[in-house]
Scaffold this active site. Structure first.
Site: not given
Ligand code: ACO
Length: 328
Positions: A113, A254, A284
């Site tokens: 990214c 970003h 993204n």
């Molecule tokens: N729809 C519904 N439920 C979902 C989804 C979805 N799309 N995705 C995950 N869940 C569920 C999970 O299964 C989990 O359930 P559980 O508790 O029963 O196991 C629950 O939601 C919570 O999941 P988490 O991963 O803890 O959720 P979090 O609050 O951390 O959010 C997210 C997840 C959005 C991915 C966040 O961590 C994030 O944005 N991280 C940054 C990642 C990113 O942007 N990466 C891209 C590349 S790097 C960059 O560009 C910065």
């Protein structure tokens, strides 16, 4: 010292819009979950006939037109991408040919990214040394081909798109004042695509194990490191160049997640009115993200001559980087 200035910007988004509501039906996720956790409402998906260079091309043409430059004047094309058309030739090589850019040099920069700021920084060096006078830098991605559409934790986050900038020498003290590039490979297993290359070549087994798709086992860890590094690197480049965060006119981070963007803006004490946000409409788009956001901000008249513009990006590796631009 010669500085590079951004002489023209362009962007292209595929026409197909994939909304959260459509994903609700296909994946069992919910619009509410995606919107609250990420700020993403929809993303663009490339047509089956479109490869990454096909998205790059219209963005490049628009940037050249706005810069008043012709393809024949381009001496170097740098494409930031982690979804290249092929292993080789490079995506930049395809762009060179389709654009009719003479025998311009062409090279891809792979920094996930962060490919936006990385490609911008690489391209700017050639202007700054006086080697070239017209450099085309591009961020272009088709992450819809890289995500696992059975993995609802990751596939909802990404989209396809391209952005481009034409770099030329600045006439005065304006232009790209500085760029900083960083990486820390200890985090490689937090965000990666294991298959299809030398570590796990494409075999029937590797494909059955879905190794060709993006993996992000700990999204929350990525989130935390992204916020910390984006904020620290932003403050570092400002301080190094004698500016405080309050002197920033426009912050183009970003576009991965609205919560990351808001957390970084808060650490920089920047009001959201000075922050460019389009993650709601594109998700993204990896290396394209900062270019697309900057091109949109420019089209909307949000960047004016004399403005101090801060670009910051973060991605797999981890890689991250910043650029400081005095707009001209
Ligand atoms: N729809 C519904 N439920 C979902 C989804 C979805 N799309 N995705 C995950 N869940 C569920 C999970 O299964 C989990 O359930 P559980 O508790 O029963 O196991 C629950 O939601 C919570 O999941 P988490 O991963 O803890 O959720 P979090 O609050 O951390 O959010 C997210 C997840 C959005 C991915 C966040 O961590 C994030 O944005 N991280 C940054 C990642 C990113 O942007 N990466 C891209 C590349 S790097 C960059 O560009 C910065």
């Amino acid at each position: 010292m010669i500085r590079a200035r951004i002489a023209g910007l362009g962007a292209y988004a595929p026409t197909r819009v994939l909304t959260n509501h459509e994903l609700e039906q296909r994946l069992g996720t919910s619009d509410e979950w995606i919107t609250q956790r990420t700020g993403i409402r929809e993303r663009r998906i490339a047509d089956a006939s479109e490869a990454t260079s096909d998205l790059a091309l219209p963005a490049a043409r628009q940037a050249l037109e706005r810069a008043g430059a012709t393809p024949a004047e381009v001496e170097l094309i740098v494409v930031g991408t982690s979804t290249a058309d092929m292993v080789f030739p490079s995506t930049a090589n395809f762009v060179q040919h389709k654009l009719g850019a003479g025998h311009a040099g062409s090279v891809d920069v792979s920094a996930a990214c962060s490919g936006s700021v990385y490609s911008l920084s690489v391209g700017a060096q050639y202007i700054e040394t006086g080697k070239y006078r017209t450099v085309l830098v591009i961020g272009a991605e088709t992450y819809s081909r890289l995500v696992d559409w059975d993995d609802l934790r990751t596939c909802v986050l990404f989209g396809d798109g391209a952005g481009a900038a034409v770099l030329r020498p600045a006439a005065d003290g304006s232009g790209i004042l500085d760029t900083d590039l960083y990486s820390d490979g200890q985090y490689a297993d937090l965000l990666y695509v294991p298959g299809g290359r030398s570590r796990h070549p494409a075999t029937r087994e590797s494909v059955a194990q879905r190794l060709q798709f993006l993996k992000m086992p700990k999204g929350d860890e990525v989130f935390k490191v992204a916020v910390r590094t984006l904020a620290e690197a932003s403050l570092a480049i400002l301080e190094k160049n004698g500016f405080g965060p309050d002197t920033v006119d426009l912050f183009v981070p970003h576009q991965a997640n609205i919560r990351i963007i808001e957390a970084v803006a808060k650490r920089l004490h920047l009001p959201m009115g000075k922050v460019v946000v389009n993650v709601d409409r594109y998700g993204n788009t990896a290396a394209a993200s900062v270019y697309v956001a900057l091109a949109e901000a420019w089209s909307e008249g949000r960047v004016r001559p004399g403005d101090l513009v801060l670009l910051a990006t973060f991605g797999g590796g981890f890689t991250w980087g910043t650029a400081l631009v005095r707009w001209s």
